[in-house]
Design an enzyme around this catalytic site. Structure first.
Site, PDB file in Angstrom:
ATOM      1  N   LYS A 149       5.492  11.435 -29.359  1.00 36.89           N
ATOM      2  CA  LYS A 149       5.009  10.191 -29.976  1.00 36.89           C
ATOM      3  C   LYS A 149       4.857   9.077 -28.948  1.00 36.89           C
ATOM      4  O   LYS A 149       4.021   8.200 -29.122  1.00 36.89           O
ATOM      5  CB  LYS A 149       5.923   9.777 -31.138  1.00 36.89           C
ATOM      6  N   LYS A 231       0.944  21.061 -34.400  1.00 46.94           N
ATOM      7  CA  LYS A 231       1.400  20.919 -35.791  1.00 46.94           C
ATOM      8  C   LYS A 231       0.405  20.094 -36.628  1.00 46.94           C
ATOM      9  O   LYS A 231      -0.157  19.126 -36.121  1.00 46.94           O
ATOM     10  CB  LYS A 231       2.758  20.207 -35.749  1.00 46.94           C
ATOM     11  N   LYS A 234       0.245  14.167 -40.713  1.00 51.25           N
ATOM     12  CA  LYS A 234      -0.483  13.209 -41.548  1.00 51.25           C
ATOM     13  C   LYS A 234      -1.048  12.049 -40.753  1.00 51.25           C
ATOM     14  O   LYS A 234      -1.964  11.372 -41.202  1.00 51.25           O
ATOM     15  CB  LYS A 234       0.399  12.731 -42.709  1.00 51.25           C
TER      16      LYS A 234
HETATM   17  N1  AQP Z   1       2.956  20.849 -40.173  1.00 51.70           N
HETATM   18  C1  AQP Z   1       4.084  20.971 -40.840  1.00 51.70           C
HETATM   19  N2  AQP Z   1       4.482  22.188 -41.287  1.00 51.70           N
HETATM   20  C2  AQP Z   1       5.648  22.317 -41.981  1.00 51.70           C
HETATM   21  N3  AQP Z   1       6.476  21.281 -42.279  1.00 51.70           N
HETATM   22  C3  AQP Z   1       6.107  20.056 -41.844  1.00 51.70           C
HETATM   23  N4  AQP Z   1       6.678  18.849 -41.970  1.00 51.70           N
HETATM   24  C4  AQP Z   1       5.905  17.931 -41.347  1.00 51.70           C
HETATM   25  N5  AQP Z   1       4.825  18.514 -40.840  1.00 51.70           N
HETATM   26  C5  AQP Z   1       4.911  19.837 -41.113  1.00 51.70           C
HETATM   27  C6  AQP Z   1       7.929  18.580 -42.676  1.00 51.70           C
HETATM   28  O1  AQP Z   1       7.650  17.607 -43.690  1.00 51.70           O
HETATM   29  C7  AQP Z   1       8.816  16.835 -43.921  1.00 51.70           C
HETATM   30  C8  AQP Z   1       8.472  15.374 -43.972  1.00 51.70           C
HETATM   31  O2  AQP Z   1       8.000  14.992 -42.689  1.00 51.70           O
HETATM   32  P1  AQP Z   1       7.993  13.478 -42.260  1.00 51.70           P
HETATM   33  O3  AQP Z   1       6.933  12.769 -42.967  1.00 51.70           O
HETATM   34  O4  AQP Z   1       9.334  12.900 -42.480  1.00 51.70           O
HETATM   35  O5  AQP Z   1       7.785  13.464 -40.710  1.00 51.70           O
HETATM   36  P2  AQP Z   1       7.030  14.391 -39.700  1.00 51.70           P
HETATM   37  O6  AQP Z   1       7.794  15.658 -39.523  1.00 51.70           O
HETATM   38  O7  AQP Z   1       6.812  13.584 -38.457  1.00 51.70           O
HETATM   39  O8  AQP Z   1       5.648  14.709 -40.454  1.00 51.70           O
HETATM   40  P3  AQP Z   1       4.181  14.358 -40.002  1.00 51.70           P
HETATM   41  O9  AQP Z   1       3.270  14.773 -41.103  1.00 51.70           O
HETATM   42  O10 AQP Z   1       3.891  14.922 -38.649  1.00 51.70           O
HETATM   43  O11 AQP Z   1       4.222  12.784 -39.971  1.00 51.70           O
HETATM   44  P4  AQP Z   1       3.754  11.803 -38.806  1.00 51.70           P
HETATM   45  O12 AQP Z   1       2.332  12.189 -38.509  1.00 51.70           O
HETATM   46  O13 AQP Z   1       3.883  10.439 -39.351  1.00 51.70           O
HETATM   47  O14 AQP Z   1       4.679  12.033 -37.650  1.00 51.70           O
HETATM   48  C9  AQP Z   1       9.797  17.178 -42.793  1.00 51.70           C
HETATM   49  O15 AQP Z   1      10.804  18.016 -43.291  1.00 51.70           O
HETATM   50  C10 AQP Z   1       8.955  17.905 -41.792  1.00 51.70           C
HETATM   51  O16 AQP Z   1       9.708  18.867 -41.074  1.00 51.70           O
END
Ligand code: AQP
Length: 367
Positions: A149, A231, A234
């Protein structure tokens, strides 16, 4: 040892205890009432940093619903975490409500689970500050999400982004969670939460439950549709890289049909086939079919047919979520009421742990 010819166990769900009936060889019936079962606790959070993706849904949210039936559970919209990257205030406010509505739309029941917004429970920030003082700079510097990040947001490498895992540790430890259902990407953060808890328990006395990660067998890491080595996220600037849980059937189909694959043309799970492997994982999560069965079903068929089937399975998986979501969003007053009740219940548990911690550290508690 007592011998018996028949033993029947009846679970008393209301009292969370078991009644055991034992029939002895002489035909006598004994009845024993066992102590109430201690239900294990789970906690998990999702950031309102955008509209959740199919990755969030298959990797985490879908498991939350299943686990909520068997555990004492708490689930939060992690708005404090989301400001580690810059958010537009009006959009952010909307996203918090949307993600809260989504938690109800996936089928979580506010009577059974505690569902709340993280910033409504100040104990999260308070414990995070204390735990910062029990966390080493060196161990935080090794976090891969921080490294990724900080590259993606090079103009805003803030202290909050660095300390993100400590806030996550506070989220988990406040509720004495035994299990934390997460995707694979959060495994390293969970290990830090365990280290911090163990350290605090050793310095003082047992205070925190040491949590374990719960990572589903399938869907633990759904990859980007445009770069299947990365990965699905969002906050990815390219909307074609993810399916959002609120995308229409037409948009879902279009995105899946344009997913990057390879030029081999046969559907099977294998090395060097990241794009197809990813689509197979998605299809498997939505249909319950294993990889061998999927490969058999699509033998002799091309990627076009397979992508169409994946798209249809995803559309059907998300359809009921989307329909329930639309109806919850018509009544945001109700959502705020549920959030207020959730925060009240969450605060009761969280403050109990926070007070314990503060006493052990030596703070003078207010009268
Ligand atoms: N690609 C993924 N595959 C499986 N699990 C995923 N998670 C996130 N991306 C994937 C799981 O979703 C839960 C909530 O995630 P989060 O919103 O708290 O944060 P994150 O892991 O940083 O998810 P994003 O979508 O990648 O958000 P941004 O883009 O804002 O950083 C967690 O349990 C995560 O493991």
């Amino acid at each position: 040892m007592r011998s018996f010819s028949k033993c029947v166990i009846i679970k008393n769900r209301a009292k969370k205890s078991n009644v055991i009936f034992i029939l002895t060889p002489k035909g006598k019936i004994y009845m024993e009432n066992t102590a109430p079962e201690k239900r294990q606790k789970i906690l998990s959070c999702i950031q309102p940093s955008g509209i959740p993706t199919l990755g969030n849904y298959l990797g985490a949210l879908k498991n939350w619903k299943t686990l909520s039936d068997d555990f004492d559970s708490a689930f939060a919209v992690a708005d404090l975490h989301a400001i580690t990257v810059r958010q537009d205030p009006a959009k952010f406010r909307k996203q918090i409500t949307e993600v809260f509505a989504l938690l109800l739309a996936i089928g979580l029941d506010p009577e059974k689970s505690i569902i709340f917004i993280q910033s409504h429970v100040p104990a999260h920030s308070q414990l995070a500050w204390i735990l910062n003082c029990y966390t080493q700079f060196g161990e935080m510097s090794r976090m891969t999400q921080f490294k990724d990040k900080s590259k993606a947001h090079a103009d805003n490498v803030n202290v909050g982004l660095f300390a993100y895992p400590v806030l996550m540790a506070a989220d988990i430890l406040l509720y004495q969670a035994d299990l934390v259902p997460v995707g694979v990407d959060q495994k390293q953060h969970l290990e830090i939460a365990r280290d911090i808890a163990n350290r605090f328990n050793t310095v003082y006395s047992p205070t925190f439950t040491i949590p374990d990660a719960y990572i589903g067998k399938q869907g633990a890491k759904i990859m980007s549709l445009q770069d299947p080595t990365k990965k699905m996220s969002k906050s990815d600037p390219n909307p074609k890289s993810y399916v959002s849980v609120f995308d229409t059937p037409e948009v879902i189909t279009k995105k899946i049909k344009s997913a990057i694959t390879d030029c081999e043309g046969s559907v099977y799970y294998g090395e060097g086939k990241d794009g197809i492997n990813n689509l197979m994982s998605i299809y498997s999560c939505c249909t319950g079919l294993d990889f061998d069965q999927i490969a058999k079903d699509f033998e002799g068929k091309g990627y076009g047919d397979f992508k169409a089937a994946v798209a249809e399975a995803v559309v059907e998986e998300l359809r009921p979520v989307r329909e329930r979501y639309d109806s919850y969003m018509k009544d945001t007053g109700y959502l705020l009421e549920v959030a207020a009740k959730g925060a009240e219940k969450a605060s009761r548990i969280a403050n109990r742990t926070l007070n314990k911690v503060m006493k052990k550290v030596g703070f003078v508690l207010p009268k």
